[in-house]
Enzyme design. Structure first.
Site, PDB file in Angstrom:
ATOM      1  N   PRO A 124      -4.162 -16.630  32.047  1.00 54.53           N
ATOM      2  CA  PRO A 124      -3.150 -15.948  31.027  1.00 54.53           C
ATOM      3  C   PRO A 124      -2.829 -17.025  30.084  1.00 54.53           C
ATOM      4  O   PRO A 124      -2.490 -18.107  30.440  1.00 54.53           O
ATOM      5  CB  PRO A 124      -2.011 -15.429  31.877  1.00 54.53           C
ATOM      6  CG  PRO A 124      -1.969 -15.842  32.970  1.00 54.53           C
ATOM      7  CD  PRO A 124      -3.395 -16.701  33.418  1.00 54.53           C
ATOM      8  N   LYS A 125      -2.601 -16.758  28.628  1.00 56.53           N
ATOM      9  CA  LYS A 125      -2.018 -17.633  27.737  1.00 56.53           C
ATOM     10  C   LYS A 125      -0.706 -17.439  27.702  1.00 56.53           C
ATOM     11  O   LYS A 125      -0.092 -16.688  26.858  1.00 56.53           O
ATOM     12  CB  LYS A 125      -2.818 -17.241  26.464  1.00 56.53           C
ATOM     13  CG  LYS A 125      -2.442 -18.309  25.255  1.00 56.53           C
ATOM     14  CD  LYS A 125      -3.268 -18.106  23.888  1.00 56.53           C
ATOM     15  CE  LYS A 125      -2.877 -19.102  22.826  1.00 56.53           C
ATOM     16  NZ  LYS A 125      -1.495 -19.031  22.694  1.00 56.53           N
ATOM     17  N   ILE A 126      -0.048 -18.291  28.416  1.00 57.37           N
ATOM     18  CA  ILE A 126       1.587 -18.149  28.544  1.00 57.37           C
ATOM     19  C   ILE A 126       2.141 -18.549  27.135  1.00 57.37           C
ATOM     20  O   ILE A 126       1.902 -19.494  26.422  1.00 57.37           O
ATOM     21  CB  ILE A 126       1.853 -18.925  29.767  1.00 57.37           C
ATOM     22  CG1 ILE A 126       1.269 -18.389  30.963  1.00 57.37           C
ATOM     23  CG2 ILE A 126       3.593 -19.071  29.808  1.00 57.37           C
ATOM     24  CD1 ILE A 126       1.442 -19.062  32.250  1.00 57.37           C
ATOM     25  N   ASP A 280       0.496 -14.276  25.293  1.00 57.01           N
ATOM     26  CA  ASP A 280      -0.004 -13.551  23.969  1.00 57.01           C
ATOM     27  C   ASP A 280      -1.526 -13.606  24.130  1.00 57.01           C
ATOM     28  O   ASP A 280      -2.018 -13.523  23.290  1.00 57.01           O
ATOM     29  CB  ASP A 280       0.576 -14.385  23.010  1.00 57.01           C
ATOM     30  CG  ASP A 280       0.008 -16.013  22.897  1.00 57.01           C
ATOM     31  OD1 ASP A 280      -0.520 -16.404  23.773  1.00 57.01           O
ATOM     32  OD2 ASP A 280       0.636 -16.557  22.096  1.00 57.01           O
ATOM     33  N   GLY A 281      -2.204 -13.690  25.180  1.00 58.14           N
ATOM     34  CA  GLY A 281      -3.457 -13.472  25.411  1.00 58.14           C
ATOM     35  C   GLY A 281      -4.121 -14.130  26.510  1.00 58.14           C
ATOM     36  O   GLY A 281      -3.348 -13.966  27.634  1.00 58.14           O
TER      37      GLY A 281
END
Length: 584
Positions: A124-126, A280-281
């Site tokens: 996950p793009k934290i 966010d991605g």
């Protein structure tokens, strides 16, 4: 991380990342373009100073990122390179440079990047703040903010108070001198990104870390390792070692993927699943990376970000126009440079009355914040940036169009007249199958209609040869139009524009009895006050309306014909459920 997104934005401008179509430059002369660039650059510089030096966010992160990209595009239009953001680089050097992330423009770009690569992983793009953690002899000796990727600020004291970062490493581990890079994030409980969005979590985390005094809220922060320069070469071994050192979150949320379909499915799963952080991605990365001494403060080649579609987007206003509805109400319409929100391409947004436009103080060129409301309808949520050179808006006369205008076609009445036709044939009116806005527009363009009910006199040949419809279309359309002759009085009066609150007061009366009602008669019905009663009487005795009804009587429309012994009153209610027309 704001800096990361700045690098992404600059990367897009320079073509570092597979890009979308070329920049759509505003239609300004060079002097104006220079003024607008200077104004936006000054504003973003102030945002940078407040954010990096004081921990204060003057604008929401995602909006800042979009405005930073807008500035880069304007500068490209002017033939100059994008400004570097005003960063607080700090004084503490990173032992290994922080890289950035390239961003996939879309799924096609990601597929191209993945093609031929083996051993890929997804994380996950934290949405947090990037730091370096340095352990020496098993003890945390330094925590450094990302800064410009080479130097940052000392955050050691703040990180030690978080409670989520080990201050010492297990003494039995072979890993005692360790440098880690990762994301400090605001802890969440069951956060669903698809439902709740970003919640400005990045700003809140940064604000806590930048406070000078000790803040007990630091306990609300967590840490996710996304790079271990010079750690175990293989990802599986790296994840296992991180878990043993006290960083289990990375192993839990770093998964192998074997192709695009699996990557897309995992991205969708994390977008909707409850997670302990805001994202966010996703980041797709290779299992191995170069030795740390080769890293530079620029986007890495071994990883790629694939972001979620933003819940809100900034869009430039191309033009402002005004639309007239069937009752004469005027709505302000913003025509936008197209943006993508979720699965919708948005190029127009209705913001309501002209007075609302005045309240927003908008002009062509402004960048507005657009989101999707219920049922995917685009909605204006704010103004991200107002251009300096403002073109005055030509507002329409607020009294020109009313519920009593445009029952016949004139050049200035075309818009309200078309809206009346669409209502007449729709579910609130006569429910005429196949008669939508495009069909009516085609009839108007071919000069076939001048009256709101003139379509009753059209033949099949008028519809086919004269209006440009195919024979099959004309046949179906003719049958649909002629069925209107048998619709109920209730449907016809609604179709002509009788307000909805009057429909339940018809009481099954004939047209002859309804047309004889006085204002007092209308006022006697529940829900109809004196003002409404006066409006109803005026509407039903308005010359254009009485002329239309006289024409319908001449055409033999059943609902308006007088009752005779051999012609009982028709009370059919075709197309509506019991109780009246659909609510609206």
């Amino acid at each position: 991380m704001r800096l990361l997104l700045i690098l992404i934005g600059i990367g897009l401008v320079y073509g570092v990342v597979p890009a979308r179509a070329s920049v759509d430059c505003p239609a300004w002369d060079n002097a104006r373009l220079t003024r607008e660039i200077a104004a936006l650059s000054s504003r973003l510089a102030a945002c940078d100073t407040a954010y990096y030096q004081q921990g204060i966010s003057l604008i929401e992160d995602t909006l800042y990122d979009q405005l930073r990209q807008t500035l880069g595009e304007w500068q490209q239009c002017a033939g100059s390179p994008p400004d570097a953001p005003t960063l607080a680089a700090g004084k503490v050097p990173h032992p290994i440079a922080h890289t950035g992330l390239k961003k996939a423009a879309d799924a096609t770009a990601l597929k191209k990047w993945m093609d031929g690569k083996q051993g890929l992983w997804i994380q996950p793009k934290i949405d947090g703040v990037a730091v370096t953690l340095i352990y020496r002899h098993g003890r945390l000796v330094s925590a450094i903010s990302r800064g410009d990727g080479l130097r940052g600020q000392a955050w050691t004291a703040q990180v030690r108070r978080m409670g989520s970062v080990p201050l010492t490493l297990p003494p039995g581990s072979r890993w005692q001198d360790v440098t880690l890079q990762g994301e400090i994030f605001l802890k969440m409980t069951g956060h669903q990104q698809s439902a709740r969005g970003g919640l400005n979590a990045r700003n809140r985390a940064a604000g806590l870390l930048m406070r000078r005094e000790a803040a007990p809220e630091l306990q609300q922060l967590g840490f996710f390792v996304w790079e271990w320069p010079d750690g175990p070469a293989e990802m599986a071994a790296r994840l296992h070692a991180l878990a043993e050192l006290g960083f289990p979150l990375t192993a839990r949320y770093t998964l192998p993927v074997t192709g695009f379909a699996q990557t897309e499915a995992q991205r969708e799963q994390w977008f909707n699943a409850p997670l302990p952080f805001v994202t966010d991605g996703v980041v797709i990365r290779e299992g191995q990376s170069p030795a740390g001494r080769y890293w530079r403060n620029q986007p890495a080649g071994w990883a790629l970000a694939w972001k979620y579609p933003p819940a809100r987007q900034t869009a430039a206003i191309r033009t402002i126009e005004f639309a007239v509805g069937r009752t004469g109400k005027v709505a302000a319409i913003l025509n936008l440079h197209p943006i993508q929100l979720d699965d919708k391409r948005v190029s127009r947004v209705n913001i309501g009355s002209p007075s609302r436009l005045k309240q927003w103080d908008l002009a062509e060129g402004d960048r507005v914040i657009i989101a999707l409301a219920g049922q995917g309808i685009p909605r204006l949520e704010g103004v991200a940036w107002r251009v300096k050179d403002r073109k005055p808006v030509a507002y329409p006369d607020p009294h020109r169009f009313t519920p009593f205008t445009c029952f016949t076609l004139t050049p200035e009445c075309r818009e309200q007249f078309l809206a009346r036709l669409v209502w007449l044939s729709g579910p609130h009116g006569l429910a005429l199958a196949g008669m939508g806005p495009e069909s009516w527009r085609k009839l108007l363009d071919n000069g076939k209609l001048a009256s709101l009910t003139g379509w009753l006199q059209l033949s099949r040949d008028d519809l086919a040869a004269g209006a440009g419809f195919s024979l099959k279309q004309a046949e179906k359309m003719y049958a649909s139009l002629q069925l209107a002759r048998q619709k109920s009085l209730r449907q016809w009066l609604s179709a002509l524009g009788l307000p909805p609150y009057a429909l339940n007061a018809l009481s099954g009366g004939s047209w002859a009895s309804i047309s004889r009602r006085t204002e007092d008669d209308w006022h006697a019905h529940a829900g109809i006050g004196k003002k409404r009663a006066a409006h109803l009487w005026a509407f039903l005795h308005h010359p254009p309306v009485t002329a239309l009804i006289a024409g319908l009587q001449q055409q033999g429309v059943t609902a308006f014909m007088p009752e005779t012994p051999d012609r009982p009153r028709v009370t059919v209610n075709r197309g509506w459920p019991p109780g009246g027309p659909p609510a609206h």
